[in-house]
Enzyme design. Sequence first.
Site, short mmCIF file in Angstrom:
data_model
loop_
_atom_site.label_atom_id
_atom_site.label_comp_id
_atom_site.label_asym_id
_atom_site.label_seq_id
_atom_site.Cartn_x
_atom_site.Cartn_y
_atom_site.Cartn_z
N CYS A 1 0.72 -1.15 0.03
CA CYS A 1 -0.02 0.02 -0.01
C CYS A 1 0.89 1.30 0.06
O CYS A 1 1.87 1.18 0.71
CB CYS A 1 -0.86 -0.13 1.10
SG CYS A 1 -2.25 1.26 1.00
N ARG B 1 0.97 3.81 7.69
CA ARG B 1 0.11 2.75 8.37
C ARG B 1 0.73 1.77 9.04
O ARG B 1 0.87 0.44 8.76
CB ARG B 1 -0.61 1.93 7.15
CG ARG B 1 -1.66 2.94 6.36
CD ARG B 1 -2.39 1.89 5.46
NE ARG B 1 -3.58 2.70 4.62
CZ ARG B 1 -4.52 1.71 3.97
NH1 ARG B 1 -4.30 0.50 3.80
NH2 ARG B 1 -5.34 2.57 3.15
N ASP C 1 -11.93 5.87 1.90
CA ASP C 1 -12.03 5.12 0.63
C ASP C 1 -12.93 5.52 -0.52
O ASP C 1 -12.78 5.12 -1.54
CB ASP C 1 -12.13 3.38 0.98
CG ASP C 1 -11.05 2.88 1.54
OD1 ASP C 1 -9.88 3.38 1.47
OD2 ASP C 1 -11.27 1.45 2.05
#
Length: 432
Positions: free
Chosen positions: A116, A121, A307
Amino acid sequence: MDQFLITGRSRIAGEVTISGAKNAALPLLAAMILAETPTTLNNVPSLQDVRTLIKLIAGLGIRIEKQGDTVTCDTSTIENYFAPYELVKTMRASILVLGPLLARFGEAEVSLPGGCAIGSRPVDQHLKAFKAMGAEITVENGYVKARAPEGGRLIGCEFSFDMVTVGGTENVLIAATLAKGTTVLENCAREPEVVDLANMLVAMGAKVSGIGTATLTIEGVDSLQGCEYSVVPDRIETGSYLAGALMTEGDVTTKNTDPALLQPVLQKFEEMGAIITTGDDWIRAQMTGRPKPVDIRTQPHPGFPTDMQAQLMAVCCLAEGTSTISENIFENRYMHVPELKRMGADIQVDGHTAIIRGVDSFNAAPVMATDLRASMSLVMAAAAAEGETLIDRIYHIDRGYENVEEKLRGLGVNIERVNPVTDAAEADSLDD
């Protein structure tokens, strides 16, 4: 490397059947490791990330197979507790096998994840919680090595996440089901995919209360058994196709979905001028004229989902006025902005805020997908644009959208998957 060639000025209209949610399927697949008897999972999407996790689980010696949208899993043949870099590097969700392996077998060795491009993250919240449950955690040569305390079983504890983390909530929730004693988790993520995971764990015999709230209480049990369960519909796929209707004066009905999971997005669609109608398992978006400008702030559930940020930005680019979007979940999640600007969008980014001044239309241009959701925003922009748009690096979209070309064609989009290397080789062979 595959590309999409899209001829624009499409009116996106028709019906589309929504697949199971990737972000729910992955933790559910990981949770199957907990069960001592076979588990069956239905409505599983056929996506690259799903195939990667199934391959990783099979690499543990577990019997797991996918037939259509059904996955069956039998853990009785497990041989090891090792998740190699070669698989984990392509997908962050692979870290979700750490919790079930540690909880059930008392040890695990999992590579630090990849897959990603959206910010850092970190997985530190996962590891911090496992340490609070008595686990010995070391990170060596890019691998997390975890071992349960003496006796081979995690110990229940009270733990508050420093930040709202979906993956962290899921991993620790999974592990806590087999811990000795009671675990209380505070500041948990409340996303529908977390709720789906908790519901499946309960179906397997776990004792979880507070489902859907920021506080989860888990009373550990000695063992969990297999069950049959279905993955929740994909709310992000649903919103993505509905967004296409707003960009093209379209009329889209999404079937096999759940309107309750998408309320913050549907509210914004209505603010933008769409007519939204819903049933128990369908949503319809009808649009006439240009969208109205809106202000959007991404937030943890039940707020506006990060998202859907890229897709709504693409809609805002065609709005009659100025919109603002504030991204409050991830840093570095405006990588689609330069690509939309190549297509004629008027966007300025200042820190976490994007200011979008609406334009009359998009122009076709070669663009590059930068992440999963950004890729869908470019597809929808290309469908609305004048001319042919070539989108590169579409492997991103294959990670999260099942049968995307087939579904888009069914909605009237002129889309073709092309491979420049293969096409060039075929052209050369014709010259011989």
